[in-house]
Design a protein around this motif. Structure first.
Motif, PDB file in Angstrom:
ATOM      1  N   GLU A  50       0.798  -1.223   0.000  1.00 38.73           N
ATOM      2  CA  GLU A  50       0.000   0.000   0.000  1.00 38.73           C
ATOM      3  C   GLU A  50       0.836   1.282   0.000  1.00 38.73           C
ATOM      4  OE1 GLU A  50      -2.424  -0.555   3.451  1.00 38.73           O
ATOM      5  OE2 GLU A  50      -3.612  -2.151   2.515  1.00 38.73           O
ATOM      6  N   ARG A  51       2.120   1.200   0.300  1.00 38.33           N
ATOM      7  CA  ARG A  51       2.958   2.401   0.380  1.00 38.33           C
ATOM      8  C   ARG A  51       3.092   3.070  -0.981  1.00 38.33           C
ATOM      9  NH1 ARG A  51       7.297  -0.038   4.231  1.00 38.33           N
ATOM     10  NH2 ARG A  51       6.559   0.793   6.191  1.00 38.33           N
ATOM     11  N   SER A  52       3.044   4.387  -0.956  1.00 40.54           N
ATOM     12  CA  SER A  52       3.260   5.165  -2.175  1.00 40.54           C
ATOM     13  C   SER A  52       4.754   5.356  -2.403  1.00 40.54           C
ATOM     14  CB  SER A  52       2.593   6.539  -2.032  1.00 40.54           C
ATOM     15  OG  SER A  52       3.280   7.311  -1.055  1.00 40.54           O
ATOM     16  N   GLY A  53       5.104   5.870  -3.565  1.00 36.94           N
ATOM     17  CA  GLY A  53       6.511   6.139  -3.868  1.00 36.94           C
ATOM     18  C   GLY A  53       7.137   7.086  -2.859  1.00 36.94           C
ATOM     19  N   GLN A  54       6.421   8.130  -2.485  1.00 34.81           N
ATOM     20  CA  GLN A  54       6.934   9.087  -1.510  1.00 34.81           C
ATOM     21  C   GLN A  54       7.119   8.438  -0.137  1.00 34.81           C
ATOM     22  OE1 GLN A  54       8.166  12.164  -1.958  1.00 34.81           O
ATOM     23  NE2 GLN A  54       8.762  12.004   0.194  1.00 34.81           N
ATOM     24  N   GLU A  55       6.171   7.593   0.247  1.00 34.48           N
ATOM     25  CA  GLU A  55       6.306   6.887   1.529  1.00 34.48           C
ATOM     26  C   GLU A  55       7.532   5.984   1.531  1.00 34.48           C
ATOM     27  OE1 GLU A  55       1.762   6.493   3.189  1.00 34.48           O
ATOM     28  OE2 GLU A  55       2.312   5.270   1.437  1.00 34.48           O
ATOM     29  N   TRP A  56       7.813   5.337   0.381  1.00 34.50           N
ATOM     30  CA  TRP A  56       9.011   4.494   0.293  1.00 34.50           C
ATOM     31  C   TRP A  56      10.259   5.349   0.407  1.00 34.50           C
ATOM     32  CZ3 TRP A  56       9.276  -0.190   1.563  1.00 34.50           C
ATOM     33  CH2 TRP A  56       8.248  -1.081   1.291  1.00 34.50           C
ATOM     34  N   ASN A  57      10.272   6.521  -0.239  1.00 27.62           N
ATOM     35  CA  ASN A  57      11.431   7.400  -0.157  1.00 27.62           C
ATOM     36  C   ASN A  57      11.699   7.825   1.286  1.00 27.62           C
ATOM     37  OD1 ASN A  57      11.795   7.263  -2.916  1.00 27.62           O
ATOM     38  ND2 ASN A  57      10.697   9.165  -3.327  1.00 27.62           N
ATOM     39  N   THR A  58      10.636   8.186   1.988  1.00 29.87           N
ATOM     40  CA  THR A  58      10.763   8.574   3.394  1.00 29.87           C
ATOM     41  C   THR A  58      11.268   7.402   4.229  1.00 29.87           C
ATOM     42  OG1 THR A  58       8.986  10.192   3.159  1.00 29.87           O
ATOM     43  CG2 THR A  58       9.499   9.463   5.399  1.00 29.87           C
ATOM     44  N   PHE A  59      10.705   6.235   3.995  1.00 29.92           N
ATOM     45  CA  PHE A  59      11.126   5.026   4.716  1.00 29.92           C
ATOM     46  C   PHE A  59      12.616   4.775   4.515  1.00 29.92           C
ATOM     47  CE2 PHE A  59      12.132   0.534   4.724  1.00 29.92           C
ATOM     48  CZ  PHE A  59      11.603   0.100   5.930  1.00 29.92           C
ATOM     49  N   GLU A  60      13.061   4.835   3.268  1.00 32.12           N
ATOM     50  CA  GLU A  60      14.467   4.554   2.968  1.00 32.12           C
ATOM     51  C   GLU A  60      15.396   5.587   3.604  1.00 32.12           C
ATOM     52  OE1 GLU A  60      15.156   3.735  -1.167  1.00 32.12           O
ATOM     53  OE2 GLU A  60      13.599   2.201  -1.202  1.00 32.12           O
ATOM     54  N   CYS A  61      14.951   6.833   3.690  1.00 30.19           N
ATOM     55  CA  CYS A  61      15.751   7.866   4.372  1.00 30.19           C
ATOM     56  C   CYS A  61      15.802   7.591   5.873  1.00 30.19           C
ATOM     57  CB  CYS A  61      15.171   9.251   4.117  1.00 30.19           C
ATOM     58  SG  CYS A  61      15.446   9.846   2.443  1.00 30.19           S
ATOM     59  N   ASP A  62      14.656   7.278   6.454  1.00 33.75           N
ATOM     60  CA  ASP A  62      14.576   7.049   7.901  1.00 33.75           C
ATOM     61  C   ASP A  62      15.386   5.830   8.344  1.00 33.75           C
ATOM     62  OD1 ASP A  62      12.900   9.231   8.104  1.00 33.75           O
ATOM     63  OD2 ASP A  62      11.068   8.050   8.359  1.00 33.75           O
ATOM     64  N   PHE A  63      15.465   4.820   7.494  1.00 34.78           N
ATOM     65  CA  PHE A  63      16.122   3.567   7.870  1.00 34.78           C
ATOM     66  C   PHE A  63      17.353   3.280   7.013  1.00 34.78           C
ATOM     67  CE2 PHE A  63      11.781   3.178   9.389  1.00 34.78           C
ATOM     68  CZ  PHE A  63      11.993   2.747  10.693  1.00 34.78           C
ATOM     69  N   SER A  64      17.975   4.308   6.485  1.00 29.15           N
ATOM     70  CA  SER A  64      19.117   4.107   5.585  1.00 29.15           C
ATOM     71  C   SER A  64      20.270   3.377   6.260  1.00 29.15           C
ATOM     72  CB  SER A  64      19.595   5.444   5.016  1.00 29.15           C
ATOM     73  OG  SER A  64      20.028   6.290   6.066  1.00 29.15           O
ATOM     74  N   SER A  65      20.514   3.638   7.533  1.00 30.39           N
ATOM     75  CA  SER A  65      21.598   2.972   8.240  1.00 30.39           C
ATOM     76  C   SER A  65      21.344   1.467   8.348  1.00 30.39           C
ATOM     77  CB  SER A  65      21.761   3.575   9.634  1.00 30.39           C
ATOM     78  OG  SER A  65      22.749   2.886  10.356  1.00 30.39           O
ATOM     79  N   GLU A  66      20.124   1.095   8.748  1.00 37.31           N
ATOM     80  CA  GLU A  66      19.784  -0.323   8.875  1.00 37.31           C
ATOM     81  C   GLU A  66      19.801  -1.026   7.526  1.00 37.31           C
ATOM     82  OE1 GLU A  66      18.145   2.210  10.218  1.00 37.31           O
ATOM     83  OE2 GLU A  66      17.844   1.799  12.349  1.00 37.31           O
ATOM     84  N   ILE A  67      19.295  -0.352   6.497  1.00 34.56           N
ATOM     85  CA  ILE A  67      19.295  -0.921   5.148  1.00 34.56           C
ATOM     86  C   ILE A  67      20.732  -1.145   4.681  1.00 34.56           C
ATOM     87  CG2 ILE A  67      18.769  -0.425   2.724  1.00 34.56           C
ATOM     88  CD1 ILE A  67      16.193   0.991   3.777  1.00 34.56           C
ATOM     89  N   ASN A  68      21.591  -0.166   4.931  1.00 28.66           N
ATOM     90  CA  ASN A  68      22.991  -0.283   4.537  1.00 28.66           C
ATOM     91  C   ASN A  68      23.686  -1.420   5.289  1.00 28.66           C
ATOM     92  OD1 ASN A  68      25.343   0.656   3.079  1.00 28.66           O
ATOM     93  ND2 ASN A  68      26.085   1.384   5.052  1.00 28.66           N
ATOM     94  N   ASP A  69      23.444  -1.534   6.590  1.00 24.48           N
ATOM     95  CA  ASP A  69      24.040  -2.625   7.370  1.00 24.48           C
ATOM     96  C   ASP A  69      23.635  -3.988   6.823  1.00 24.48           C
ATOM     97  OD1 ASP A  69      25.207  -0.744   9.016  1.00 24.48           O
ATOM     98  OD2 ASP A  69      23.807  -1.051  10.694  1.00 24.48           O
ATOM     99  N   ASN A  70      22.362  -4.133   6.460  1.00 18.67           N
ATOM    100  CA  ASN A  70      21.879  -5.395   5.903  1.00 18.67           C
ATOM    101  C   ASN A  70      22.546  -5.677   4.559  1.00 18.67           C
ATOM    102  OD1 ASN A  70      19.729  -6.822   3.996  1.00 18.67           O
ATOM    103  ND2 ASN A  70      19.460  -7.585   6.087  1.00 18.67           N
ATOM    104  N   ASN A  71      22.683  -4.651   3.714  1.00 15.00           N
ATOM    105  CA  ASN A  71      23.335  -4.833   2.418  1.00 15.00           C
ATOM    106  C   ASN A  71      24.782  -5.277   2.588  1.00 15.00           C
ATOM    107  OD1 ASN A  71      21.075  -4.151   0.925  1.00 15.00           O
ATOM    108  ND2 ASN A  71      21.656  -2.017   0.694  1.00 15.00           N
ATOM    109  N   ILE A  72      25.480  -4.673   3.536  1.00 12.80           N
ATOM    110  CA  ILE A  72      26.886  -5.048   3.779  1.00 12.80           C
ATOM    111  C   ILE A  72      26.966  -6.497   4.273  1.00 12.80           C
ATOM    112  CG2 ILE A  72      28.860  -4.621   5.311  1.00 12.80           C
ATOM    113  CD1 ILE A  72      28.095  -1.604   5.117  1.00 12.80           C
ATOM    114  N   ALA A  73      26.099  -6.872   5.192  1.00 11.06           N
ATOM    115  CA  ALA A  73      26.085  -8.246   5.700  1.00 11.06           C
ATOM    116  C   ALA A  73      25.845  -9.243   4.573  1.00 11.06           C
ATOM    117  CB  ALA A  73      25.045  -8.404   6.795  1.00 11.06           C
TER     118      ALA A  73
END
Length: 132
Positions: free
Chosen positions: A101-124
């Motif tokens: 249900e998330r819109s494109g803008q909601e995804w952008n906000t989500f990715e900004c808010d959780f960029s550190s966690e997303i990056n840690d997962n990508n590195i792992a």
């Protein structure tokens, strides 16, 4: 696991252990959910496939079994574990519905808010060869 990083399609990965009774019960229910969410790719990863299981699973954020991670465009956008199988399945449905249900803008906000966690997962995932 990555697929097309420009795709809006979700990928759900269930981490499990063969000895885990809840994992076995949720596996059957997850197969039924997969029929409901035909636009979602469902995958399973058994914990024994990793040579250094504890270190590898911990680096991915897996804390107990069964454990779910949901990916969108190659990024982990949700991860969780719950207790009894009925709670696990409810959480899977609720999370998939929220992601769809998330819109494109909601995804952008989500990715900004959780960029550190997303990056840690990508590195792992890169460290254990799960990304290109």
């Amino acid at each position: 696991m990555e697929g097309d990083k420009s795709s809006k399609k979700l990928t759900l990965i269930k981490y499990f252990a063969n000895y885990c009774e809840i994992c076995q019960r949720t596996g059957i229910k997850l197969e039924k959910i997969a029929k409901e969410y035909t636009d979602v790719e469902f995958m399973k990863v058994e914990s024994q496939v990793f040579p250094d299981r504890l270190k590898t699973l911990t680096s991915l954020g897996v804390t107990k079994f069964p454990f779910v991670q949901i990916y969108r465009q190659g990024k982990c956008v949700a991860s969780f574990s719950t207790g009894p199988s009925h709670m696990f399945i409810r959480r899977v449905r609720e999370t998939l519905d929220t992601c769809e249900e998330r819109s494109g803008q909601e995804w952008n906000t989500f990715e900004c808010d959780f960029s550190s966690e997303i990056n840690d997962n990508n590195i792992a995932r890169q460290n254990i060869g799960l990304t290109p």
